[in-house]
Design an enzyme around this catalytic site. Structure first.
Site, short mmCIF file in Angstrom:
data_model
loop_
_atom_site.label_atom_id
_atom_site.label_comp_id
_atom_site.label_asym_id
_atom_site.label_seq_id
_atom_site.Cartn_x
_atom_site.Cartn_y
_atom_site.Cartn_z
N GLY A 39 -24.68 43.82 17.34
CA GLY A 39 -23.86 44.79 17.17
C GLY A 39 -22.76 44.92 18.29
CD GLU B 119 -22.16 35.24 20.92
OE1 GLU B 119 -22.05 35.49 19.80
OE2 GLU B 119 -21.61 36.17 21.94
#
Length: 383
Positions: free
Chosen positions: A138, A255
């Site tokens: 999120g 990431e």
């Protein structure tokens, strides 16, 4: 030959151990990659694809190949990123699926190991590694995509925890996620980068409203999520209040780093092999195919270079910074070539890949922002 700064050459014992690992992993993949996936993945429904990918997470854990580079005390295998790269290379050759636990393994687990409590590690890591819990991330919001420090999703302090209100978008795996690694604003009066806190939010509770985003491909990997006074306990806050930016940087480093790039290499290598198998005998495409094939292996080479620099944080950051640009734009180019030259047998695959890869230069941080990061933090250019 002088050793490079930060590079630690493997010993004979380490090389032998890696050969044993490689042999065992190759055999395991040959025996466990689902034939249904290898032979029909371009024509599977989204539900069928998700079922295979979720079961693959469990297979990896049963086989001892989940969390290869995570420390043993946290449930990992205690190996290095070298073994992660070796395994993903072999997985690419075996056309293995990518599991649904990728956000939990690649993003949540390292973030918790770096900033979480012992209790959080004990509660969450086992279920991340065995595939039982799917996580979503999120971060992005309708008005705060690349400007992560500008998130407006609020976390208001109440007795025993916080109430989360706001909206997140482009949330991968949201519709099936059990938990969300969520960045929210806890102090609107604090300066940017000091007003954010990271939470481990339960997605299966009232007030979490998920609206799948249908992509051009017809699939719904992403969703918009509305949080209406959703409770998250103090025990599910990561680190201290106001330290969310620091935690988020750990998340983003993973990431955009080596393990994520290796996972993407699995997909791109598979697509490149399909191009070579179906178009390799065309003289008019030979040069283009050769150039793309070389660039695919350059992604692999850059990952290997980063792995060698793993012990030197500044050089490791520099080596991984370029990876997102390399793999995302390359994947788009391979899909365009496939689409322009598809056969009746490959048409479904290339139509899907073309539409899917349009977003690869946007997600995980847009390529424009990544170029700014490289220019300022790697090359030292002025703003």
């Amino acid at each position: 030959m002088a050793e490079l700064k930060g590079v630690q050459m493997p010993t004979t014992q380490e090389r032998n151990a890696r050969e044993v690992f490689t042999s065992a992993a190759r055999v395991w993949l040959q025996e466990n990659v689902p034939a249904r996936w290898r032979e029909n993945r371009g024509s599977l429904s989204e539900k069928e694809t998700d079922e295979i990918r979720h079961e693959w997470d469990r297979q990896l854990h049963r086989g001892g190949f989940a969390g290869l580079s995570l420390p043993k005390e946290f449930g990992g295998q205690g190996l290095s990123m070298v073994e992660e790269v070796i395994f993903h290379d072999l997985a690419a050759q075996a056309q293995a699926p990518d599991g649904l636990a990728r956000i939990g393994r690649i993003l949540t687990a390292p973030s918790l190991i770096g900033h979480g409590t012992d209790e959080q590690l004990a509660r969450f890591l086992p279920k991340i590694l065995n595939g039982d819990e799917i996580w979503c991330q999120g971060f992005s919001e309708p008005n705060a995509g690349s400007d992560l420090a500008g998130v407006s999703c609020r976390a208001v302090k109440v007795d025993g925890g916080y109430l989360i209100s706001g909206r997140k978008t482009w949330t991968s795996f949201a519709k099936m996620a059990h938990r969300c690694l969520l960045l929210a604003q806890t102090d609107p009066s604090a300066p940017r980068h000091k007003n954010l806190t990271m939470f481990l939010l339960d997605m299966k509770q009232p007030g979490v409203n998920i609206s799948p985003i249908k992509q051009a491909s017809g699939l719904t990997h992403f969703a918009e999520v509305q949080f209406d006074d959703v409770f998250v306990s103090d025990a599910d806050r990561v680190s201290t209040e106001g330290s969310g930016w620091k935690v988020a940087m750990t998340t983003l480093m993973n990431e955009r780093g080596g393990v994520e790039a290796t996972s993407r290499y699995v997909e791109i290598r598979s697509d490149m092999d399909l191009l070579l198998a179906t178009l390799g005998d065309r003289p008019d495409l030979r040069k283009q195919l050769d150039e793309l094939d070389i660039r695919v292996e350059l992604v692999h080479w850059q990952v290997s270079k980063a792995v060698d620099l793993e012990l030197d944080s500044p050089d490791f950051f520099r080596a991984t910074s370029i990876l997102k640009l390399l793999w995302s734009e390359l994947w788009q180019e391979t899909s365009i070539l496939g689409l322009e030259n598809m056969t009746p047998e490959t048409s479904d695959h290339w139509r899907l890949q073309y539409l899917e890869t349009r977003a690869s230069s946007i997600y995980s941080g847009s390529n424009e922002i990544q170029r700014n990061i490289i220019s300022e933090r790697v090359l030292g250019l002025p703003r």
